[in-house]
Design a protein around this motif. Structure first.
Motif, short mmCIF file in Angstrom:
data_model
loop_
_atom_site.label_atom_id
_atom_site.label_comp_id
_atom_site.label_asym_id
_atom_site.label_seq_id
_atom_site.Cartn_x
_atom_site.Cartn_y
_atom_site.Cartn_z
N GLY A 119 0.83 -1.20 0.06
CA GLY A 119 -0.07 -0.09 -0.03
C GLY A 119 0.69 1.38 -0.07
N SER A 120 0.23 2.49 0.15
CA SER A 120 0.91 3.62 0.05
C SER A 120 -0.06 4.61 1.01
CB SER A 120 1.01 4.19 -1.32
OG SER A 120 -0.30 4.60 -1.82
N ILE A 121 0.76 5.55 1.51
CA ILE A 121 0.30 6.71 2.17
C ILE A 121 0.89 7.99 1.61
CG2 ILE A 121 2.06 6.58 3.99
CD1 ILE A 121 -0.62 7.98 5.70
N ALA A 122 0.12 9.09 1.34
CA ALA A 122 0.61 10.11 0.86
C ALA A 122 0.06 11.49 1.25
CB ALA A 122 0.37 10.12 -0.79
N ALA A 123 0.82 12.48 1.46
CA ALA A 123 0.28 13.79 1.55
C ALA A 123 0.12 14.71 0.31
CB ALA A 123 0.94 14.49 2.99
N PHE A 124 -0.65 15.20 0.18
CA PHE A 124 -0.65 16.22 -1.01
C PHE A 124 -1.34 17.37 -1.02
CE2 PHE A 124 -4.96 14.34 -0.47
CZ PHE A 124 -5.77 15.32 -0.73
N ARG A 125 -0.89 18.40 -1.97
CA ARG A 125 -1.57 19.68 -2.07
C ARG A 125 -1.73 20.04 -3.44
NH1 ARG A 125 -0.56 24.51 1.24
NH2 ARG A 125 -0.83 26.48 0.05
N ILE A 126 -3.06 20.23 -3.95
CA ILE A 126 -3.15 20.72 -5.30
C ILE A 126 -3.74 22.15 -5.37
CG2 ILE A 126 -4.53 20.35 -7.34
CD1 ILE A 126 -4.86 17.34 -6.48
N GLU A 127 -3.23 23.08 -6.24
CA GLU A 127 -3.87 24.30 -6.35
C GLU A 127 -4.36 24.85 -7.76
OE1 GLU A 127 -0.37 26.47 -5.06
OE2 GLU A 127 -0.87 26.60 -3.12
N ARG A 128 -5.35 25.60 -7.92
CA ARG A 128 -5.88 25.91 -9.03
C ARG A 128 -6.05 27.28 -9.20
NH1 ARG A 128 -11.79 23.26 -9.79
NH2 ARG A 128 -11.34 24.14 -12.01
N GLU A 129 -5.73 27.84 -10.43
CA GLU A 129 -5.74 29.37 -10.65
C GLU A 129 -6.62 29.69 -11.98
OE1 GLU A 129 -1.77 30.61 -10.63
OE2 GLU A 129 -1.63 30.78 -8.36
N ASN A 130 -7.22 30.56 -11.97
CA ASN A 130 -7.85 31.12 -13.21
C ASN A 130 -9.43 30.35 -13.49
OD1 ASN A 130 -5.72 32.93 -13.37
ND2 ASN A 130 -4.83 31.77 -14.89
N VAL A 131 -9.81 30.09 -12.13
CA VAL A 131 -11.26 29.30 -12.07
C VAL A 131 -12.21 30.17 -12.82
CG1 VAL A 131 -12.74 27.88 -11.09
CG2 VAL A 131 -9.97 27.54 -10.44
N PRO A 132 -13.06 29.81 -13.77
CA PRO A 132 -14.20 30.68 -14.05
C PRO A 132 -15.24 30.98 -12.99
CG PRO A 132 -13.85 29.06 -15.75
CD PRO A 132 -12.95 28.64 -14.73
N VAL A 133 -15.44 32.19 -12.75
CA VAL A 133 -16.65 32.61 -11.74
C VAL A 133 -17.32 33.68 -12.55
CG1 VAL A 133 -15.16 32.17 -9.55
CG2 VAL A 133 -15.07 34.50 -10.84
N THR A 134 -18.50 33.88 -11.79
CA THR A 134 -19.56 34.83 -12.60
C THR A 134 -18.89 36.49 -12.59
OG1 THR A 134 -21.31 33.31 -12.09
CG2 THR A 134 -21.91 35.72 -12.49
N ASP A 135 -19.16 36.98 -13.48
CA ASP A 135 -18.69 38.35 -13.49
C ASP A 135 -19.82 39.33 -12.80
OD1 ASP A 135 -17.85 41.02 -14.09
OD2 ASP A 135 -17.98 40.91 -16.16
N PRO A 136 -19.38 39.97 -11.71
CA PRO A 136 -20.34 40.62 -10.74
C PRO A 136 -20.75 41.78 -11.41
CG PRO A 136 -18.12 41.04 -10.04
CD PRO A 136 -17.96 39.70 -10.88
N THR A 137 -19.95 42.33 -12.70
CA THR A 137 -20.60 43.48 -13.12
C THR A 137 -21.41 43.41 -14.31
OG1 THR A 137 -18.53 43.41 -14.87
CG2 THR A 137 -18.19 44.61 -12.68
N ASP A 138 -21.67 42.05 -14.69
CA ASP A 138 -22.63 41.72 -15.65
C ASP A 138 -23.96 41.45 -15.11
OD1 ASP A 138 -24.18 40.77 -17.89
OD2 ASP A 138 -23.06 39.01 -18.24
N PRO A 139 -24.97 42.58 -15.55
CA PRO A 139 -26.33 42.30 -14.80
C PRO A 139 -27.15 41.20 -15.28
CG PRO A 139 -26.38 44.18 -16.52
CD PRO A 139 -24.92 43.72 -16.45
N THR A 140 -26.88 40.40 -16.47
CA THR A 140 -27.35 39.52 -16.91
C THR A 140 -26.97 37.97 -16.05
OG1 THR A 140 -26.02 38.83 -18.70
CG2 THR A 140 -27.93 40.34 -18.99
#
Length: 707
Positions: free
Chosen positions: A527-548
């Motif tokens: 078996g195995s045991i692992a410690a990990f860390r994953i980072e994400r950047e530039n994930v799409p989120v809703t534009d708060p300035t768009d009224p639609t």
């Protein structure tokens, strides 16, 4: 800290330096290099597996590498495990993998909701992307085994819209074998479940092999209204078996048909002062069926130049079709009264065409005391995707006391998305694995190119993205003893996100993973045991300035970190035990404008999850005799939505199975959710998150004959 590209270069350079030093210099001043042949054990369909235990696989590195020397967490679900547990869905299979949350089986296979280490995973089939995983995504008849690779896997996996985030679930299919057999099976049980299946293999000549397998499933569900029909069919031919040049041609046809199931809202299930019937089907009970289907043709050409160098080339052409028909609700809380929701008739058709190509050359050689495996190659993937969504207001209904559902009629208003998308990924890569005694190094680079075009005639817009980037992967394993080894690895990835409109020029999403761990292989226990860390950047989120609220900006940031453990105990007698556990902390690391703040936990990711399966196998070497097993799967509570307003409770379920084989006929019994535990599944990726009641106790009987 040195840049990862520099570290990758140092790993590769150190291999050559040590090799040169070991041999000294000749009269020209250059190091003498001696190339010695390396003989490795042959692989059966790409792996060496004994019972539940895998020793060697090729998915993580695309080379035959012992798991003990692979600087990455890899879990293999063997054929014997899948059979012993009577697995009927990918979600059930992935319960054996630490940190995995599978897609709900009732979900329309028009998008993939599987998570690994808190982030979206992607399904591959024999090392090639299965874009959005359409057709009968839970078909098990043609599955040889399942290999799960955790993390971006950027060097070798980059089809679809780029690098997988949480990891890859690689379905290794059954290939033609040099033998003759026929296996017929029939499974039946609760909720009208009926599944006939077959597997036929023939050796047509000394060098030509044929195999064909498939299944058909018809079933109902605990939920009202739902009836499912699904099938898969996989013929394949291998030419040149046992020779230096082998060509395998595989076909795959698959279809799923069912009323679209959208789950239940949070209020009325896990929150609120009224209750919604757990078996309620929301919407018109006479609604037409939704369906998805896929057709794929894959060519795999393998050639051994000699005992050190070989080539493997794959090409796949595929067509997908999707038709989702829903009477949908849009919120997790009542929006039309105390317990009343607004209903909308929705129609989402789509078609995808995929072209995938990859080729790689593998060389095995030695320089002095170092043994090397060099892999280099190129790949190309192009997805042409047409999809749109129509939606009209249908009326309201009280979900606590439903009556008089409005009739579903074809909507005519274009809503939320429409367009033609073309997603192209390509790259060249090189990877070197080098071993010296107890030290095993891996270094690789990928020059990745990503290009997306999303045209929407209805909305009069065109979004494009084009990016080229060097992606590194480095890793090292050191054998502390003959049983224990320590490993560390780092990799980066890049991907686009389909089905978004952007307020400005989109940026590709970037991701990176670092992990360290220990592996153990003592024969009986591995078996195995692992410690990990994953980072994400530039994930799409809703534009708060768009009224639609129809457009997005690529400003989101997320992180997942934790520990996972997987182990197998197989002492060589009748007992086999498989166990897994994961601790995951997945959260936003930057505020979503006008949305969830930093620190909010990602929906559908439990802090703790794990499982245990014990099996007692008294069968003889011929396969005659009996076996029995039982297992536990446990999950802690997890948020249902990004704002963490709602959450599901933790739960634990028990499954059990037994089988008896005599004269080539196997009689098997499986009981899912043995104690009929009532629970809610922690994630359903539908309109921001929905609740799905867990399946009640299910009894399945299987009879199969091999001759």
């Amino acid at each position: 800290m040195k840049h990862p590209l520099t570290l990758a270069g140092l790993l590769l350079a150190s291999t050559s330096l040590c090799a040169t030093t070991a041999h000294g210099q000749d009269a020209t001043g250059f190091g003498t290099i001696t190339l010695d042949p390396i003989i490795i054990q042959g692989l059966e369909n790409g792996a060496v597996i004994d019972g539940y235990r895998a020793n060697t696989v090729s998915s993580a590195t695309r080379t035959a590498t012992p798991l003990q020397q692979t600087p990455q967490s890899v879990q293999v679900l063997s054929p014997e495990l899948l059979e012993d547990q009577a697995v009927t869905s990918m979600s059930e299979a992935l319960g054996n993998v630490s940190g995995a949350q599978g897609t709900i089986p009732l979900q329309t296979p028009a998008f993939e909701s599987t998570l690994l280490r808190g982030f979206p995973a992607e399904f591959y089939r024999d090392g090639i992307t299965s874009y959005i995983n359409t057709g009968d995504a839970n078909a098990m008849a043609g599955v040889e085994r399942i290999e799960v690779l955790k993390g971006p896997n950027a060097i070798l996996y980059g089809g679809g819209v780029g690098t997988p985030l949480g990891g890859v679930v690689n379905i290794v299919t059954k290939k033609p074998a040099p033998e003759n057999f026929t296996e017929l099976g029939l499974t039946f049980g609760a909720n009208g479940y009926v599944e006939p299946s077959f597997d036929i293999n023939r050796q047509l000549s000394d060098t030509v092999l044929f195999r064909m397998n498939g299944s058909y499933v018809r079933s109902e569900a605990d939920q009202d209204v739902i009836e499912t029909d699904r099938y898969s069919f996989s013929p394949s031919l291998t030419f040149g078996s046992g020779t230096d040049t082998r060509l395998t041609v595989q076909g795959y046809a698959s279809r799923w048909e069912q009323q679209e199931y959208q789950g239940l809202p949070a209020v009325g299930t896990v929150a609120g002062d009224f209750d919604i019937d757990r078996n309620l089907y929301i919407g018109d009970p006479e609604i037409p069926d939704s369906h998805t289907e896929t057709r794929k043709l894959t060519f795999t050409l393998e050639h051994d130049f000699n005992d050190r160098w070989s080539n493997r080339t794959q090409f796949r052409y595929g067509k997908n079709e999707v038709e989702q028909i829903t009477q949908i609700i849009l919120t997790n809380e009542p929006d039309a009264g105390t317990s009343d929701w607004s209903l909308y008739n929705s129609y989402v058709p789509g078609e995808q065409t995929e072209y995938s190509f990859n080729t790689s050359f593998e060389g095995r050689f030695s320089t002095g005391a170092w043994d090397h495996v060099l892999l280099f190659g190129a790949d190309y993937s192009r997805i042409e995707d047409y999809s749109l969504m129509y939606m009209d207001y249908a009326g309201t209904n009280d979900l606590a006391n439903p009556s008089g559902w409005p009739a579903w009629i074809m909507p005519s208003t274009l809503a939320m998305g429409e367009g033609n998308g073309t997603y192209t990924t390509s790259g060249v890569f090189a990877q070197m694995q080098s071993s010296l005694g107890r030290l095993h190094l891996l270094g690789g680079l990928r020059l990745a190119h990503l290009e997306t075009i999303y045209d929407s005639e209805g909305f009069g817009r065109r979004d494009t993205l084009k990016e080229t980037k060097i992606l590194p992967r480095i890793g090292a394993v050191f054998d502390l003893t003959d049983q224990w080894s320590a490993f560390a690895g780092y990799s980066e990835g890049m991907k686009a996100n389909a089905f978004y409109f952007y307020s400005s020029s989109p940026k590709p999403e970037s991701n990176r993973q670092a992990e360290i761990g220990l592996k153990y292989d003592g024969g009986a226990v591995s078996g195995s045991i692992a410690a990990f860390r994953i980072e994400r950047e530039n994930v799409p989120v809703t534009d708060p300035t768009d009224p639609t609220y129809l457009t997005s900006i690529t400003e989101g940031q997320q992180r997942s970190q934790g520990v996972d453990l997987d182990a197998v105990w197989q002492p060589g007698g009748a007992w086999k035990v498989m166990a897994n556990y994961a601790y995951a902390d997945a959260e936003l690391t930057a505020d979503i404008p006008l949305g969830a703040p930093a620190g909010s936990k990602l929906p559908g990711v439990p802090r703790h999850s794990g499982g245990l399966w014990l099996d007692y196998d008294a069968r003889q070497d011929t396969g005659e005799g009996w076996r029995a097993g039982a297992g536990l799967h446990a999950v802690s509570s997890s948020p249902l939505d990004q704002m963490n307003t709602y959450k599901t409770d933790g739960y634990a379920t028990v499954n059990a199975s037994a089988s008896y084989t005599r004269d080539g006929t196997t009689y098997a019994l499986a009981v899912k959710n043995l104690f009929d535990k009532e629970y809610d599944l922690p994630m359903y990726g539908y309109m921001g998150g929905r609740v799905v009641p867990g399946a009640e106790r299910q009894i399945l009987v299987n009879i199969s004959k091999r001759f």
